[in-house]
Design an enzyme around this catalytic site. Sequence first.
Site, short mmCIF file in Angstrom:
data_model
loop_
_atom_site.label_atom_id
_atom_site.label_comp_id
_atom_site.label_asym_id
_atom_site.label_seq_id
_atom_site.Cartn_x
_atom_site.Cartn_y
_atom_site.Cartn_z
N PHE B 237 0.82 -1.21 0.00
CA PHE B 237 0.00 0.00 0.00
C PHE B 237 0.85 1.26 0.00
O PHE B 237 0.49 2.26 0.60
CB PHE B 237 -0.97 0.00 1.18
N GLY B 467 0.47 -8.28 -4.41
CA GLY B 467 -0.90 -8.71 -4.20
C GLY B 467 -1.84 -8.13 -5.24
O GLY B 467 -3.05 -8.36 -5.21
N GLY B 509 2.28 0.18 -12.56
CA GLY B 509 2.91 -1.12 -12.83
C GLY B 509 2.47 -1.75 -14.14
O GLY B 509 3.29 -1.99 -15.04
N PRO B 589 -10.36 -9.03 -15.80
CA PRO B 589 -11.49 -8.57 -14.97
C PRO B 589 -11.44 -9.07 -13.54
O PRO B 589 -11.88 -8.38 -12.62
CB PRO B 589 -12.73 -9.13 -15.68
N GLN B 595 -8.65 -5.39 -7.34
CA GLN B 595 -7.95 -4.14 -7.04
C GLN B 595 -8.93 -3.03 -6.71
O GLN B 595 -8.73 -2.24 -5.79
CB GLN B 595 -7.10 -3.71 -8.24
N GLU B 662 -5.10 2.42 -7.41
CA GLU B 662 -5.37 3.43 -6.40
C GLU B 662 -6.71 4.14 -6.54
O GLU B 662 -7.24 4.66 -5.57
CB GLU B 662 -4.22 4.44 -6.38
#
Lengths: 335, 696
Positions: B237, B467, B509, B589, B595, B662
């Site tokens: 995070f 993750g 990323g 998906p 996420q 995010e």
Amino acid sequence: MIPFDYQRAQTPAAAAAAVAAHPRAAFLGGGTNLVDRMKLGVATPELLVDITHLDLDRIEELPDGTVRIGANVRNSDLAAHPLIRHRYPALSQALLSGASGQLRNTATTGGNLLQRTRCVYFQDTTTPCNKREPGSGCSALEGYTRYHALLGASEHCVATHPSDMAVAMSALDAVVTVQSPHGRRRIPLAELHRLPGDHPEHDTVLDHGDLITAVELPPSAMAARSRYRKVRDRASYAFALVSAAVALDLDGDHISDLRIALGGLAHKPWRALRAEEELRGGPATQEHFRAAAQAELAAARPLKGNAFKTDLARTTLASTLSDLAAPGPRHEEQR
Amino acid sequence: MSAPVHPRSAPTAPGRAIGADLPRVDARAKVTGTATYAFEYPVPHPAYLHPVQATIARGRLTRIDTTAAEALDGVRAVLWHGNAPRLRATDNAELAVLQSDQVFYRGQVVAAVIADTPEAARQAARLVRLDYDQQPHDVDLSPHRGDLYAPKDDHDQGDLEAAMAGAEHALDATYTTPMLHATPIEPHTTTAVWDDSGLTLYESTQGAHFARQELAPLLDLDPQRIQIIAPYVGGGFGSKGPLHAPTVLTVLAARAMFGRPVKLALTRRHMFDQVGYRSPTIQRIRLAANAQGRLSGIGMDATVQTARLAEFIEEATGPTESMYAAPHRHIALRAAELDAAVPGWIRGPGQCPGMFGPEVAMDELAQACGLDPIDLRLRNDPDHDPATGKPFSSRNLAACLREGARRFGWHDRDPAPGTRLVQGWYVGTGVAASRYPVVPPAGPSEATVRHLHDGHYEVHIGAADIGTGAWTVLTQIAADALGAGVQDVQVRIGDTALPEASVAGGSTGTMSWGSTIVAAARAFRDRHGTAPAPGAEASAPLPDNPATEQFAMAAFGAQFAEVHIHADTGEIRVPRLLGAFAAGRIINPRTARSQLIGGMTMGLSMALHEQSIMDPRFGHVVNCDLAEYHIATNADVADIQAHWIDEEDPHVNPLGAKGIGEIGIVGTAAAVANAAHHATGVRVRDLPLTLDHFLG
């Protein structure tokens, strides 16, 4: 964590004797609180006497209807037991509202009663705390007090007792049986924990070496109509801001008898004797419930960070009483 | 190279991997406990480290007595500034651990014990005696401090004061977000081995190369002599993005124990003073609008904190610069340098807290104008980026608001606040916008494609999967780029022995590593054709994208919340959260949804619970464990949905994909706060939304 010796006790009397003989000894039950404190350096026992193998893990009904709960009964097992669920629902609810599933599977009845406050300053060895280090001062008085006491606190300590189970047991007139090195005795649960006064380092009236062996719940028709309402900052795994355990015996619209204990407000489960007195024999109306809650909280001495709990305690107690008196759709508030 | 290889994926047809609902390639290793994390690497005869922390917030160490600690069985050494290996000077003073007698914050590492067992190290750490020359400290954040400074230029346009004075509707309110901690489930851990071959680190990090790049100059070591291995990371995070002091501490200990591995796993309490936090923010928002809700003025004055030890700025004004346009704007960021730990990245830095005030203010303005809050946003949705004047590569906020409203069932909403009491609970719904910019990756990337045999490929890139699902989506991207199925492609990541990759941060990323892999695959086909020999390989760096100069680029979204608030006790529950996002092409998906709902859950947690309590008398966070620092539990998270619209963005990168790591956390708290107002009529401008706000 400092090095410590470990013994496995063979009998309650031997356990009590072993702890009494060593000034830095402690009983080891589920360890869910003690081991945390050891890691933090808050507890520094040199000897742990493991009592988990003692024959204290039964829940049994005595001939007079008393239900005896062995001190080693795990919180999960106690919450799920049919006798508890049917005759003392407030206790089952209180247990299930506490901690997490994993902790409840490990924590014991005796250990739950003797868990210590989660005051953040008590748990932090770098800050003064009279409970941890008598005479060092109370950091909470002018500090973070959201979970701290409104009732019965002293200038030396404003910590609260964190147990939910103990609040319900207090309302259910439970009695604790104790094995000491000198014999056995019985203590009403409502008198087990003490107010901080000048000696906040003592949570209870037990002496070093006293081992809780059981908790007895007397038969009570009223207990079947009991409930535990916990108000907290998240839906699960949080200590009570305020909680109320209430048992009610109604005769029509009148209250023939009742028991109330409050949690999250004091150094001990707070038996609300004042509110009980106000309501006993009177009509079961919203107005009376509110007045009784008001009367009980009149003695509240809030701190800067927890003044909201006075109101919260009043409304929680009044609404728990009215829910119990007239269960309706509002019964579902814990969704 | 030790990067693990996973079992082959379920097959996809050539060229059909992107968009497939592929399970994580690392799922089996993780759920069976066979994935090896940094602390678990079996190394011979490791020593264990435990830090000793300052118990004052400002001053100087005058004496360190290590006698009792060193006398303890199993203790190998006590390091402090008088005997620790020297580091080269660094711009980032946070990393200059054990290099001086200065104390910059309470909890700063001032010594460390190396012992044969973690227990002995921990016990000995308590026995180290510290004497100080203590000075008064200051950890009070306030917008009224005299020593605030401007870490970036103000954005001023027109005359906001005049716009406010002349507006039909003018709103001027202050909002706050508290200090927050990232608290990944795996604490920061390091296993360090320094021997004749150099330094090897098994590290819980979001970027192996990024960490090496920071470490090498500090240690005055050739980067080629440092290997960092980080295939699996138990959440970061942001807190495992930049290097923090404990890693450097472990490296110093490994240097001191030359040849013997040293391990450090932070305790949960260390996680509250060693690895960064989100600065609290104070946000004064001003909005001026005409009767129709058209904005004529936008103001944001945000105050954040940084540390005397090292600077980190939470750029809370970022979202306001680009969200809505108005002829008169004043946007200013101010910072206070406090005697506190150094803040750092946490999911959606700047964007996440910076969207709270503005998106609650828009809700307040909508109410003042008598407009639906969605309608107000649609009326003020700009054509061009208000910050730069550039066109958007794509901006589908309006589509997200409409799609979200349709799915949530917004259309028959009664706008009146505090009027729906259902079985003892006030019920309300709220909406807020989300946005996360396409930011440049923090560092270069390169990928290598190697043909093994018979159409089986390996793709190497030093990326990190914390993750997020990176491992899986990179496999899909590589498969399509090579015209192969995912079953024919093995991706290797998480090791500096692999080609350099940028850090997993800023939601970059998939975009940057994916684009790099696409470039490497093209280079491979250019050089080796469609029938390559076994062992054929080609590499390529991340190509420049000239479109980033021409367009403003961001992902957008809209979040909807249903909130219930208990009429007697103020307890708050969020039975429904729904997000609709526009983030370009969705590669997978399944991992994308994970996420997005992960971000929304973290946003919900921020809305309802999270708050690090700084005790100003001592200067440290006092609720520093997971019983007291509340994160949403399963019982707090009910029906939570993430949807996305089809968005084609030809400019953003060759994949057409924007970051999704995010955006899910941006705007969530505002949506919940707006719903809480709709439920009760109580406008809460200070997070978290604890029950005491709604009492009485």
